[in-house]
Design an enzyme around this catalytic site. Structure first.
Site, PDB file in Angstrom:
ATOM      1  N   GLY A  41      24.423  19.945 -12.517  1.00 44.39           N
ATOM      2  CA  GLY A  41      24.671  20.123 -13.948  1.00 44.39           C
ATOM      3  C   GLY A  41      25.737  19.194 -14.499  1.00 44.39           C
ATOM      4  CB  VAL A  95      29.970  21.410 -17.459  1.00 40.45           C
ATOM      5  CG1 VAL A  95      30.096  20.770 -18.825  1.00 40.45           C
ATOM      6  CG2 VAL A  95      28.914  22.498 -17.464  1.00 40.45           C
ATOM      7  CB  CYS A  96      28.133  21.396 -11.989  1.00 36.91           C
ATOM      8  SG  CYS A  96      28.428  22.172 -10.408  1.00 36.91           S
ATOM      9  CB  ILE A  97      33.192  18.704 -10.891  1.00 39.54           C
ATOM     10  CG1 ILE A  97      34.014  19.996 -10.977  1.00 39.54           C
ATOM     11  CG2 ILE A  97      33.147  17.991 -12.240  1.00 39.54           C
ATOM     12  CD1 ILE A  97      35.473  19.782 -11.343  1.00 39.54           C
ATOM     13  CB  THR A  98      29.541  21.524  -6.876  1.00 42.69           C
ATOM     14  OG1 THR A  98      29.796  22.754  -7.569  1.00 42.69           O
ATOM     15  CG2 THR A  98      29.305  21.812  -5.402  1.00 42.69           C
TER      16      THR A  98
END
EC number: 1.7.1.7
Length: 328
Positions: A173, A175-178
């Protein structure tokens, strides 16, 4: 190691002979569980994407929705409220201890949500398997969506535990920074991960994350998704939760990840970030445009229903679409 990975922008679907006179003849509906929905698309169960008002609007208009789980104490009244209006109740749960009690409380009060999504970042875990079994024991009529996962093994294990559908996508995603914080995930090869997982699945798959254009919905369907979860394309509408701000005469709305500090209120195990997206007008307009674009996709696929997309040929072209064209 997996060879030949690819993502959305690396694939183009190849047209087949058109059999309709107008794209309006094409049917974008999809069935998930016992219900039929207008589009194979569901807004992400995130706090800046969905709230009670949007959930009600979606349900009233035959779109699928999943309510987020960040105000857990409101869930019971939410289920009652939706069902009293003859609408489906679709909620999210986590895997902590009090969520087990919550499920038992629902059973005790004879409240059965039509859909329950078990939603954690790394869904291939005993915690999720135990929760699936717990829900199936106490609320056997609820349709259980479990995730998130990124491998065929995970899909099979969750299905075997009793999940009715699995949600595929670890960190693709916006806004995902995994992927940045941990080095793990399906970011950058989400479409290949979807294909890999779908081949192992015997139940529906929900592709979650990495969708940047409406064409990506068609590509997801081609590679095995029944439903496609979308965050950023749904962020920033008039109806969206989240604050509107003005910068240089332009309107923006905040959009943040579910594991961000803005969501959690603390800087612990942060795997999400906040961004501001351009204000997009009304949600209804976006849903109509998505439907029309998908109708066009079906007509290019040479059919009248979504399934036509599943059999088209495709080519792998590295980053073809973006030869200078800004699409977003």
């Amino acid at each position: 190691m997996m060879e030949n990975v690819f993502d959305y922008e690396d694939i183009q679907l190849i047209p087949a002979k058109c059999i309709v006179n107008s794209r309006s003849e094409c049917d974008t509906t999809v069935t998930l569980g016992k219900h039929k929905f207008k589009l194979p698309v569901v807004p992400a169960n995130m706090q800046t994407i969905i709230d009670e008002r949007i959930a009600t609007y979606l349900a009233e208009n035959n779109y699928f929705y999943i309510m987020h789980r960040f105000q857990p104490e409101k869930r019971i009244s939410f289920i009652r409220d939706m069902q009293s209006r003859g609408l489906i109740a679709s909620i999210s749960v986590g895997v902590k201890e009090d969520e087990y009690e919550f499920v038992q409380q629902l059973a005790a009060e004879q409240l059965t949500p039509e859909y329950i999504t078990i939603d954690i970042a790394h869904g291939h875990s005993n915690a999720v398997i135990n929760m699936i079994q717990h829900i199936k024991k106490h609320l056997p009529e609820s349709f259980v969506i479990a995730g998130n996962v990124g491998t065929p093994e995970a899909v099979r294990e969750l299905e075997n535990a009793g999940a009715d559908a699995t949600k595929v996508g670890i960190g693709p995603g916006k806004v995902c920074i995994t992927k940045i914080k941990t080095g793990f995930g399906t970011g950058g090869w989400q479409l290949a991960a979807l294909r890999w997982c779908a081949k192992a699945a015997s139940k529906p798959i929900i592709a979650d994350g990495g969708i940047r254009t409406h064409g990506d919905v068609a590509k997801s369907i081609r590679f095995g998704a029944t439903m496609v979860m979308i965050g950023s394309l749904f962020a920033g509408h008039e109806e969206s939760p989240g604050e509107t701000i003005e910068r240089d005469g332009k309107l923006y709305k905040e959009y943040f990840g579910s594991a961000s500090e803005f969501q959690k209120g603390e800087k612990k195990n942060v795997e999400g970030k906040k961004m501001f997206v351009e204000h997009k007008g009304s949600l209804e307009d976006t849903l109509i445009e998505m439907e029309q674009d998908l109708q066009s996709s079906i007509s290019y696929a040479g059919g009248t229903k979504l399934d036509a997309i599943r059999t088209v040929d495709y080519v792998v072209v590295k980053n073809s679409i973006f030869n200078g064209d800004k699409v977003y």
